[in-house]
Design a protein around this motif. Sequence first.
Motif, mmCIF file in Angstrom:
data_model
loop_
_atom_site.group_PDB
_atom_site.id
_atom_site.type_symbol
_atom_site.label_atom_id
_atom_site.label_comp_id
_atom_site.label_asym_id
_atom_site.label_seq_id
_atom_site.Cartn_x
_atom_site.Cartn_y
_atom_site.Cartn_z
ATOM 1 N N THR A 37 23.180 -12.036 -20.404
ATOM 2 C CA THR A 37 23.759 -13.108 -21.254
ATOM 3 C C THR A 37 25.204 -13.296 -20.487
ATOM 4 N N SER A 38 25.862 -12.238 -20.266
ATOM 5 C CA SER A 38 27.389 -12.073 -19.753
ATOM 6 C C SER A 38 27.317 -12.600 -18.600
ATOM 7 N N ARG A 39 26.247 -12.303 -17.875
ATOM 8 C CA ARG A 39 26.539 -12.914 -16.276
ATOM 9 C C ARG A 39 26.130 -14.434 -16.341
ATOM 10 N N LEU A 40 25.381 -14.845 -17.160
ATOM 11 C CA LEU A 40 24.691 -16.390 -16.853
ATOM 12 C C LEU A 40 26.096 -17.058 -17.689
ATOM 13 N N ASP A 41 26.689 -16.490 -18.300
ATOM 14 C CA ASP A 41 28.001 -17.361 -18.984
ATOM 15 C C ASP A 41 29.192 -16.977 -18.204
ATOM 16 N N GLY A 42 29.066 -16.343 -17.293
ATOM 17 C CA GLY A 42 30.349 -15.893 -16.397
ATOM 18 C C GLY A 42 31.586 -14.934 -16.962
ATOM 19 N N THR A 43 31.266 -14.385 -18.172
ATOM 20 C CA THR A 43 32.414 -13.352 -18.744
ATOM 21 C C THR A 43 32.297 -12.063 -17.933
ATOM 22 N N HIS A 71 21.681 -22.471 -14.298
ATOM 23 C CA HIS A 71 22.650 -21.495 -14.495
ATOM 24 C C HIS A 71 23.328 -20.996 -12.959
ATOM 25 N N CYS A 72 24.494 -20.142 -13.116
ATOM 26 C CA CYS A 72 24.878 -20.002 -12.024
ATOM 27 C C CYS A 72 24.335 -18.370 -11.761
ATOM 28 N N LYS A 126 31.543 -10.557 -14.142
ATOM 29 C CA LYS A 126 31.612 -11.156 -13.165
ATOM 30 C C LYS A 126 31.063 -9.911 -11.707
ATOM 31 N N LEU A 184 15.356 -15.955 -21.221
ATOM 32 C CA LEU A 184 17.087 -16.459 -21.175
ATOM 33 C C LEU A 184 17.290 -17.071 -19.679
ATOM 34 N N TYR A 185 16.428 -16.876 -18.663
ATOM 35 C CA TYR A 185 17.003 -17.300 -17.369
ATOM 36 C C TYR A 185 16.497 -18.849 -17.273
#
Length: 253
Positions: free
Chosen positions: A215-221, A150-151, A223, A145-146
């Motif tokens: 996934t929630s960190r990579l899509d920014g949901t 990505h941020c 923080k 997934l990495y």
Amino acid sequence: MNYFMRIAFRGRDFNGTQKLKDKITVQSMLEEKLTSIFDENIKVKIGSRLDKGVSALDFGVNFKTSIEKVKPNKLQYVLNRLLPNFIRIKECREVADDFNARYDAISKTYLYVIERKVENPLLIEVCWHPIFDFDIETFRNVSKLYVGNHCFDFFGSEEEKDGKILSIEDVWVEEKGNYVLWRVKGRSFLRYQVRFMVGTAYEIAAGRTSIAEITSRLDGTNKTTVHHKAPASGLILEKVEYDFERSENLAKE
């Protein structure tokens, strides 16, 4: 003259790579030995900032001197005689005046070593022996997934959060007997990023948290910074690739 060196060192013997007051670091040790060789104040530029306990098989540095040309192979020999045996100069070469060991790196590959069953006393300080066993296929799949752009702000240190997009070229997992070898390749990484990536993937593979941790960190949901940081002892900077030609061509223009 601008010299580039590839070095290898054992992380447990240093307080990281960057110079710190009253601490033994890779940068401070090299500056001390080079200053004694050239009899002038030498400032070493390091290619990466590694934490205490992190080892390297391929770590780049460069430094400049006003002293007349010294043959790189002779410098390598003398330095290895002066340095303790837990740090070695693997290569020494002349480079263009504008070459920088940090900014001219085009990729870095980190290796993380995990020991799964009975601990080997001889390797205990260069690998991680987690308490809970984990599913290797889950570990491999969630690590993928990495890959991509990505941020990674929430997989790094607080002071480096700037929204910058980083590129991960590949992540691959290999089993070798009692050991799991986790590798990641990219151009640049935040401080603690690799350790957070490994630790979070492990927690998911051990069934101790959900895939949403990634996934929630990579899509920014989500923080908030992830909580699972693998120990420094298992991390090794394995390979750094450089663009020597770019620097040399710029110097000719």
